[in-house]
Each structure stands twice: as structure tokens, then as C-alpha cells.
Enzyme design. Structure first.
Site, PDB file in Angstrom:
ATOM      1  N   ASP A 152      10.113   1.525   6.595  1.00 34.92           N
ATOM      2  CA  ASP A 152       9.967   2.923   7.032  1.00 34.92           C
ATOM      3  C   ASP A 152      11.221   3.361   7.788  1.00 34.92           C
ATOM      4  O   ASP A 152      11.164   3.821   8.921  1.00 34.92           O
ATOM      5  CB  ASP A 152       8.715   3.078   7.908  1.00 34.92           C
ATOM      6  CG  ASP A 152       8.736   2.191   9.137  1.00 34.92           C
ATOM      7  OD1 ASP A 152       9.381   1.122   9.108  1.00 34.92           O
ATOM      8  OD2 ASP A 152       8.111   2.569  10.145  1.00 34.92           O
ATOM      9  N   GLY A 169       0.837  -1.203   0.000  1.00 36.79           N
ATOM     10  CA  GLY A 169       0.000   0.000   0.000  1.00 36.79           C
ATOM     11  C   GLY A 169       0.862   1.239   0.000  1.00 36.79           C
ATOM     12  O   GLY A 169       1.866   1.335  -0.707  1.00 36.79           O
ATOM     13  N   LYS A 170       0.485   2.170   0.864  1.00 36.39           N
ATOM     14  CA  LYS A 170       1.166   3.481   0.857  1.00 36.39           C
ATOM     15  C   LYS A 170       2.617   3.405   1.339  1.00 36.39           C
ATOM     16  O   LYS A 170       3.368   4.365   1.187  1.00 36.39           O
ATOM     17  CB  LYS A 170       0.376   4.465   1.725  1.00 36.39           C
ATOM     18  CG  LYS A 170      -0.980   4.819   1.114  1.00 36.39           C
ATOM     19  CD  LYS A 170      -1.752   5.720   2.057  1.00 36.39           C
ATOM     20  CE  LYS A 170      -3.163   5.980   1.517  1.00 36.39           C
ATOM     21  NZ  LYS A 170      -4.043   6.486   2.590  1.00 36.39           N
ATOM     22  N   PRO A 177      15.562   0.296  20.577  1.00 35.56           N
ATOM     23  CA  PRO A 177      16.093   1.507  21.220  1.00 35.56           C
ATOM     24  C   PRO A 177      15.228   2.032  22.357  1.00 35.56           C
ATOM     25  O   PRO A 177      15.694   2.821  23.186  1.00 35.56           O
ATOM     26  CB  PRO A 177      16.111   2.529  20.076  1.00 35.56           C
ATOM     27  CG  PRO A 177      15.038   2.070  19.134  1.00 35.56           C
ATOM     28  CD  PRO A 177      15.078   0.567  19.212  1.00 35.56           C
ATOM     29  N   GLU A 230       6.684  -9.080  16.405  1.00 37.72           N
ATOM     30  CA  GLU A 230       7.756  -8.683  17.322  1.00 37.72           C
ATOM     31  C   GLU A 230       7.671  -9.493  18.621  1.00 37.72           C
ATOM     32  O   GLU A 230       8.694  -9.880  19.196  1.00 37.72           O
ATOM     33  CB  GLU A 230       7.672  -7.178  17.600  1.00 37.72           C
ATOM     34  CG  GLU A 230       8.850  -6.619  18.355  1.00 37.72           C
ATOM     35  CD  GLU A 230       8.821  -5.099  18.399  1.00 37.72           C
ATOM     36  OE1 GLU A 230       9.504  -4.468  17.563  1.00 37.72           O
ATOM     37  OE2 GLU A 230       8.127  -4.538  19.270  1.00 37.72           O
TER      38      GLU A 230
END
Ligand code: 2GW
Ligand code: MN
Length: 296
Positions: free
Chosen positions: A156, A67-68, A177, A246
Site C-alpha cells: 500500500d 485479497g483487496k 516516520p 513490526e
């Protein structure tokens, strides 16, 4: 440093003498199971490259742009060309439902990109679950024959500095992090015993980031296969782990200790100010406007 390290005479590399007494003391650079934790200043990049380069390795990189999220590809790929595994054979595998929107980025010699069309979806749960499945099946079909090591990364994100052969290992994970200063009872592991990703409060090593899984192709294959199966088993019981894959990754790595752990230098977040122990940010998640990029 490479200035005085780079002298090669009769195939022999001259480099700074390793010290038994002097090194980084502000961070821990080895796990209790004796896997290195990779921080700037704990390795000599020229020396490490000199060990791995003659092996003529190919490193696969998988990235999903559904998608985007295709909009992140340009920066991801352009910065990877500058910083990721420079001097090695690299094969990018871009999984997308919008193959025509994959930007054409100039790749250096020895680097190759395949676009693999996959179905789109509006449901993150589906994309997330299918990531493990698609990596697994693509390893079976293709990557197994085409590469030695593999890194599966979030799209991303951007590279800012060297991510090189120091990151290679049998099973490689990165410390998230956001949680490395916390005690394990505060890690966002899955806490419901009904999930196959469950980790009790008094267990756990580090909180690993889902934005990077790496290692030998066969080791990552087993990981994706196990996580996919557990994800589907949970779905069958109408349960979705707190942080999807995750959470499953963290459970898997508790039972199957990584042979190398990357410090948060290898997974930072752009909204987070650099801390004193992080000397260099190598890779980071960009700030995204969720309303802009996510389907719902
Ligand atoms: C769709 C709906 C909601 C959230 C994400 C997506 C989505 C993800 C999408 O529409 N298209 C897409 O390509 N993705 C891919 O999944 C893309 O590669 C992206 O980088 C990756 C993970 O999604 P992301 O980056 O939005 O999630 P983060 O940055 O919050 O990621 C962490 O937590 C996730 C678990 O929910 C994953 O474990 C991820 O690996 C972590 O970094
Ligand atoms: Mn992300």
C-alpha cells in the site's frame, strides 16, 4: 548535481570532493554503532552507483497483495519501475491469492516479475504471521539462488523519487516516520514481558517501520526465521505483539543492529506533512480507506 559529476574519463569518475567539514548538520547521519543513516545530501548517487553497478547485482523485492490489497499493485509496480533500483537487475516476487488480478505492468530491461500464489485469509494476524514464513520459505526455495539483496515492502505504497544503491547493506532497516522525534519510552514497542517481542522502557534505539526490511538475502533470511519462530511462540501462549511483525522486527533489530539505517525519506506517510529535515520523500504509504481494503 549529476550535471557536473557525470564526466567519465579513462574509467575514472570525476566527482565533487568530499568534505570533512561541510555536510548536513540538521540531522544525525550515523548511528552510535557507526552505521550510516541515509539522508539526502549525505551521499553522491552517481558515485554510489559507480561502486555497485560493476558488481552486476540482482535485487529481490517481495510484496504481498492478499485479497483487496491487489488494487495497490499497479501504482506500486509502476512507480517502482520509475524510481526503485533503476539500472539494476530487479526481481519482484508478488504473493497473492488472486493471481488473475495482478496487473500487467511494462517492466524495463533486466527486471522480472514472478507471481506466487498463496492462500487468502480474513485474519490479519494470519497474513501478518505468514508474511515472515512465506518470505523465509521462498528464500529457501528460490530467492537465495536468484538474488543478492532483498527488500520486503508493504504494497500500500508508492515510490516518488530515487531509491537506489545507497540503500544496499548487510541488514537494512528504516526509521518509522511517526516516531523519530519521540523519546524511546513513547515508542509503540511491545511492552508486555510475556511476549518475545518485549522491549523495556529504557531500551531501544529507533522505532523501525515494518513496511521495509532489507539486506543480504541470508541476513534477511535469518531475520524472518527468528521473527516467525517468535511470532508462533507468542501465538502458542495466546499473545499477539502490539504491532505484530513490526514489534518482532524492532526486538530483532535491537539485538542485531542494522548495518545501514534509512531515514524517514524512505518511508513516509501520505497523510503526514513533510518536515524540514526531509528534503525528499522517496517512498510513502498511501492513504487507504480501511473499510474498503481490509477483510473485516
Ligand atoms: C488484512 C487485515 C488487516 C490489515 C491488513 C490486511 C492485509 C495486509 C490484507 O488483507 N492483504 C494484504 O496483502 N496485506 C499485506 O500486509 C499488504 O502487503 C500490506 O501492505 C501489508 C501490511 O498491512 P497494512 O499495509 O494494511 O498495514 P500498515 O500499513 O498499518 O502497516 C504497518 O503495520 C503492520 C503491522 O500490523 C506491518 O508491520 C506493516 O509492515 C507496517 O507497515
Ligand atoms: Mn502498509
Amino acid at each position: 548535481s549529476s550535471l557536473f559529476l557525470c564526466l567519465v574519463l579513462n574509467q575514472e569518475l570525476l566527482y565533487k570532493q568530499p568534505s570533512v567539514l561541510v555536510g548536513r548538520t540538521d540531522v544525525v547521519s550515523v548511528t552510535p554503532w557507526l552505521a550510516p543513516i541515509v539522508w539526502e545530501g549525505t551521499f553522491d548517487p552517481v558515485l554510489v552507483d559507480n561502486i555497485y553497478k560493476p558488481m552486476n547485482l540482482t535485487v529481490a523485492t517481495t510484496v504481498f497483495a492478499i485479497g483487496k490489497y491487489v488494487r495497490f499493485l499497479q501504482d506500486f509496480l509502476e512507480t517502482a519501475e520509475k524510481h526503485f533500483m533503476v539500472g539494476f537487475h530487479v526481481r519482484y516476487y508478488v504473493f497473492t491469492d488472486r493471481p488473475h488480478d495482478v496487473p500487467s505492468v511494462n517492466l524495463s530491461q533486466g527486471r522480472h516479475l514472478s507471481v506466487i500464489q498463496v492462500p487468502g485469509s480474513n485474519r490479519w494476524q494470519e497474513i501478518s504471521a505468514r508474511r515472515m514464513e512465506i518470505i523465509q520459505t521462498t528464500i529457501e526455495r528460490q530467492i537465495r539462488r536468484e538474488a543478492d539483496y532483498i527488500f520486503c515492502l508493504d504494497v500500500d505504497s508508492k515510490f516518488h523519487a530515487r531509491w537506489g544503491s545507497e540503500s544496499l547493506g548487510r541488514l537494512v532497516a528504516v526509521i518509522h516516520p511517526g516516531y523519530y522525534e519521540q523519546t524511546r519510552d513513547r515508542f509503540p514497542y511491545e511492552r508486555r514481558p510475556a511476549s518475545t517481542a518485549y522491549i523495556p522502557m529504557d531500551e531501544g534505539d529507533y522505532y523501525y517501520g515494518g513496511a521495509m526490511i532489507g539486506g543480504f538475502v541470508e541476513d534477511v533470511y535469518t531475520l524472518t526465521k527468528v521473527c516467525r519462530t517468535r511470532f508462533e511462540e507468542d501465538a502458542g501462549n495466546s499473545i499477539e505483539a502490539a504491532w505484530q511483525e513490526e514489534s518482532h522486527l524492532n526486538r530483532y533489530l535491537l539485538d542485531n543492529k542494522p548495518s545501514k539505517v534509512l531515514s524517514p525519506e524512505y518511508l513516509w506517510q501520505d497523510f503526514k506533512a513533510k518536515t524540514k529535515e526531509v528534503k525528499v520523500i522517496r517512498f510513502s504509504g498511501v492513504i487507504k480507506n480501511y473499510a474498503d481494503v481490509r477483510p473485516n
